[in-house]
Design an enzyme around this catalytic site. Structure first.
Site, short mmCIF file in Angstrom:
data_model
loop_
_atom_site.label_atom_id
_atom_site.label_comp_id
_atom_site.label_asym_id
_atom_site.label_seq_id
_atom_site.Cartn_x
_atom_site.Cartn_y
_atom_site.Cartn_z
N SER A 125 4.66 -5.36 -3.63
CA SER A 125 5.23 -4.67 -2.31
C SER A 125 6.25 -5.77 -1.69
CB SER A 125 4.37 -4.64 -1.59
OG SER A 125 4.75 -3.79 -0.01
N TYR A 150 -3.88 -5.44 3.84
CA TYR A 150 -3.26 -4.63 2.69
C TYR A 150 -2.23 -5.51 2.00
CZ TYR A 150 -0.03 -2.01 -0.11
OH TYR A 150 0.95 -1.55 -1.15
N LYS A 154 -1.91 -7.77 -1.63
CA LYS A 154 -0.54 -8.04 -2.54
C LYS A 154 -0.19 -9.44 -2.99
CE LYS A 154 -0.47 -3.49 -3.55
NZ LYS A 154 -0.74 -3.12 -4.88
P1 NAD Z 1 -1.79 6.22 -4.64
O1 NAD Z 1 -2.77 6.42 -3.89
O2 NAD Z 1 -1.14 7.70 -4.91
O3 NAD Z 1 -2.28 5.80 -6.14
C1 NAD Z 1 -3.09 4.89 -6.53
C2 NAD Z 1 -4.32 5.55 -7.62
O4 NAD Z 1 -5.32 4.52 -7.90
C3 NAD Z 1 -4.87 6.78 -7.01
O5 NAD Z 1 -5.01 7.59 -8.08
C4 NAD Z 1 -6.43 6.13 -6.97
O6 NAD Z 1 -7.22 7.20 -7.23
C5 NAD Z 1 -6.38 5.03 -8.09
N1 NAD Z 1 -7.51 4.17 -7.67
C6 NAD Z 1 -7.57 3.30 -6.46
N2 NAD Z 1 -8.51 2.53 -6.61
C7 NAD Z 1 -9.07 2.47 -7.98
C8 NAD Z 1 -10.01 1.71 -8.47
N3 NAD Z 1 -10.75 0.93 -8.06
N4 NAD Z 1 -10.26 2.17 -9.88
C9 NAD Z 1 -9.42 3.12 -10.48
N5 NAD Z 1 -8.47 3.79 -9.85
C10 NAD Z 1 -8.36 3.39 -8.41
O7 NAD Z 1 -0.69 5.02 -4.39
P2 NAD Z 1 0.67 5.04 -4.86
O8 NAD Z 1 1.67 5.27 -3.81
O9 NAD Z 1 1.17 5.63 -5.93
O10 NAD Z 1 0.81 3.17 -5.06
C11 NAD Z 1 0.55 2.89 -6.36
C12 NAD Z 1 0.54 1.14 -6.39
O11 NAD Z 1 1.77 0.94 -5.65
C13 NAD Z 1 -0.46 0.73 -5.31
O12 NAD Z 1 -0.92 -0.39 -5.84
C14 NAD Z 1 0.21 0.50 -4.11
O13 NAD Z 1 -0.27 -0.61 -3.25
C15 NAD Z 1 1.55 0.17 -4.66
N6 NAD Z 1 2.67 0.33 -3.58
C16 NAD Z 1 2.88 1.37 -3.12
C17 NAD Z 1 3.67 1.51 -2.20
C18 NAD Z 1 4.12 3.07 -1.39
O14 NAD Z 1 4.67 3.08 -0.39
N7 NAD Z 1 3.62 4.01 -1.96
C19 NAD Z 1 4.51 0.72 -1.71
C20 NAD Z 1 4.35 -0.67 -2.27
C21 NAD Z 1 3.43 -0.84 -3.38
N1 UFG Z 2 7.48 5.97 11.18
C1 UFG Z 2 7.70 6.54 12.26
N2 UFG Z 2 6.69 7.73 12.19
C2 UFG Z 2 5.72 8.25 11.24
C3 UFG Z 2 5.59 7.29 10.19
C4 UFG Z 2 6.42 6.11 10.16
O1 UFG Z 2 8.49 6.39 12.89
O2 UFG Z 2 5.22 9.09 11.59
C5 UFG Z 2 8.34 4.83 11.07
C6 UFG Z 2 7.49 3.35 11.00
O3 UFG Z 2 7.52 2.93 12.18
C7 UFG Z 2 8.42 2.67 9.83
C8 UFG Z 2 9.09 3.51 9.11
O4 UFG Z 2 8.99 4.76 9.65
O5 UFG Z 2 9.58 1.88 11.03
C9 UFG Z 2 8.68 3.52 7.73
O6 UFG Z 2 7.30 3.65 7.76
P1 UFG Z 2 6.46 3.98 6.45
O7 UFG Z 2 4.82 3.55 6.97
O8 UFG Z 2 6.65 5.32 5.92
O9 UFG Z 2 6.69 2.62 5.80
P2 UFG Z 2 6.45 0.88 5.96
O10 UFG Z 2 7.59 0.53 5.91
O11 UFG Z 2 5.73 0.86 7.16
O12 UFG Z 2 5.42 0.74 4.73
C10 UFG Z 2 5.92 0.30 3.55
C11 UFG Z 2 4.70 0.70 2.45
C12 UFG Z 2 3.70 -0.29 2.70
C13 UFG Z 2 4.45 -1.73 2.57
C14 UFG Z 2 5.16 -1.78 3.95
C15 UFG Z 2 5.78 -3.19 3.74
O13 UFG Z 2 4.21 1.89 2.91
O14 UFG Z 2 2.94 -0.16 1.47
O15 UFG Z 2 6.24 -0.82 3.65
O16 UFG Z 2 6.47 -3.39 2.54
F1 UFG Z 2 3.24 -2.67 2.90
#
Ligand code: NAD
Ligand code: UFG
Length: 339
Positions: A125, A150, A154
């Site tokens: 991330s 969190y 990472k």
């Molecule tokens: P998500 O929660 O939709 O997917 C994660 C999946 O992992 C889920 O299906 C969950 O059931 C499974 N899981 C969790 N713990 C497990 C375990 N111990 N064993 C087996 N399965 C397990 O999340 P996502 O948005 O698809 O994110 C996927 C990856 O990307 C994550 O590692 C997350 O941290 C990373 N990531 C996501 C974002 C974002 O904004 N969505 C941003 C940066 C990084």
């Molecule tokens: N926000 C609002 N209202 C809401 C939700 C979010 O105004 O109801 C704003 C937040 O304050 C932020 C922006 O929208 O300014 C984006 O927020 P998100 O929660 O959608 O995303 P973040 O940038 O906070 O988080 C993302 C990923 C994390 C990661 C982080 C830093 O979800 O996994 O970026 O890289 F850790």
């Protein structure tokens, strides 16, 4: 063509990546404990691609199960999505995050080592850049301690993987640093299905649009940005999914550990996202300005030149596609996979 183990493949980014892997001709085995997802996503992946995948319900911390999966399948590479991802929750139950994300990754990497599988793509991330780096973030900037547990997981896993690759040159590891994934598959059949009240902006906006939430609170409008609201680098989940297919191809031919930013490079403000959503989808989003949310950075976005040059990756979709596709998914599935 390769056989790929996808941990967390039933989740938001994982399911979209399974579609792209299958479409590219790879074989897919998903390992997921369904703690934040539904196997319905995988049924839909199969329908969309007209191809089948193997689903194993289980936990990455279950070493015996991992050994079995590696013994029964000649896996070439692993894409590791499984983990917990809610920033706020990670402050309340840090040990659950350390166990799932850090111990879980160690368990997986040890099983890979036992099975002699050394190709890995890890979901990292932009949070690993911490608070002090100027945007656009570049991969070789010094990383900093993220301000939440969190993000800390990472950073730890990235560093652990780097050290493993230094100690044993058979490893070939991609660290993909995602910016803010949004959007859904063009069909509207798979998308983001958060449990309870969404923490993230995009699912909150679509839930307001569909009538599940009354109004959007925009957290802070006194930031030092063009319109006072925070800026983020939103990236279409299908573009993100495609980056994984390219990273796998790259890792099949390289050694070592290398990081790539996966973002568009365009900062978009929270207010712009809301206004554009209204315009593209012809739907009003009631909103209020609320206090800043603890821990938010004013603005960050990617320099994606390394991914463009080395992976041959170019994001295809712009903000309007992201917002139209998020809405299509939500409209067709008002209660996510439960509907
Ligand atoms: P998500 O929660 O939709 O997917 C994660 C999946 O992992 C889920 O299906 C969950 O059931 C499974 N899981 C969790 N713990 C497990 C375990 N111990 N064993 C087996 N399965 C397990 O999340 P996502 O948005 O698809 O994110 C996927 C990856 O990307 C994550 O590692 C997350 O941290 C990373 N990531 C996501 C974002 C974002 O904004 N969505 C941003 C940066 C990084
Ligand atoms: N926000 C609002 N209202 C809401 C939700 C979010 O105004 O109801 C704003 C937040 O304050 C932020 C922006 O929208 O300014 C984006 O927020 P998100 O929660 O959608 O995303 P973040 O940038 O906070 O988080 C993302 C990923 C994390 C990661 C982080 C830093 O979800 O996994 O970026 O890289 F850790």
């Amino acid at each position: 063509m390769a056989k790929i183990l996808v941990t967390g493949g039933a989740g938001y980014i994982g399911s979209h990546t399974c579609v792209e892997l299958l479409n590219a001709g790879h074989e897919v085995i998903v390992l997921d404990n369904l703690c934040n997802s539904s196997s319905e996503s995988l049924s839909r992946v199969e329908k969309l691609t007209q191809k089948s995948l193997t689903f194993v319900e289980g936990d990455i911390r279950d070493s015996q199960l991992l050994d079995q999966v590696f013994q029964q399948n000649s896996i070439d590479a692993v894409i590791h999505f499984a983990g917990l991802k809610a920033v706020g929750e990670s402050q309340q139950i840090p040990l659950a995050y350390f166990d799932n994300n850090i111990a879980g990754s160690i368990s997986l990497v040890q099983a890979m080592q036992r099975a002699q599988v050394f190709k890995l793509v890890f979901s990292s991330s932009a949070t690993v850049y911490g608070e002090n780096n100027p945007s656009p973030y570049q991969e070789d900037m010094p990383l900093n301690m993220p301000n939440n547990n969190y993000g800390y997981t990472k950073l730890v896993v990235e560093q652990m993987l780097e050290k493993a690759a230094i100690a044993d040159e058979r490893w070939s590891i991609a660290l993909l640093r995602y910016f803010n994934p949004v959007g859904a598959h063009k069909s509207g059949q798979i998308g983001e299905d958060p449990q309870g009240i969404p923490n993230n902006l995009m699912p909150f906006v679509t839930q307001v649009a569909v009538g599940l939430r009354e109004k959007l609170s925009i957290f802070g409008h006194d930031y030092d940005t063009a319109d006072g609201t925070c800026e983020r680098d939103f990236i279409h989940v299908v573009d993100l999914a495609k980056a994984h297919v390219l990273a796998i191809q790259n890792r099949l031919n390289h050694q070592g550990c290398r990081a790539w930013n996966i973002g568009t490079g365009q900062p978009i403000s929270v207010l712009t996202l809301k206004d554009t959503f209204e315009k593209v989808n012809q739907i009003q989003i009631p909103f209020e300005f609320a206090a800043r949310r603890a821990g938010d950075l004013a603005s960050f976005y990617a320099d994606n030149a390394r991914a463009v040059k080395e992976l041959g990756w170019t994001p295809e979709y712009g903000l309007e596609d992201m917002l139209a596709d998020s809405w299509k998914w939500q409209k067709q599935n008002p209660k996510g996979y439960g509907s």
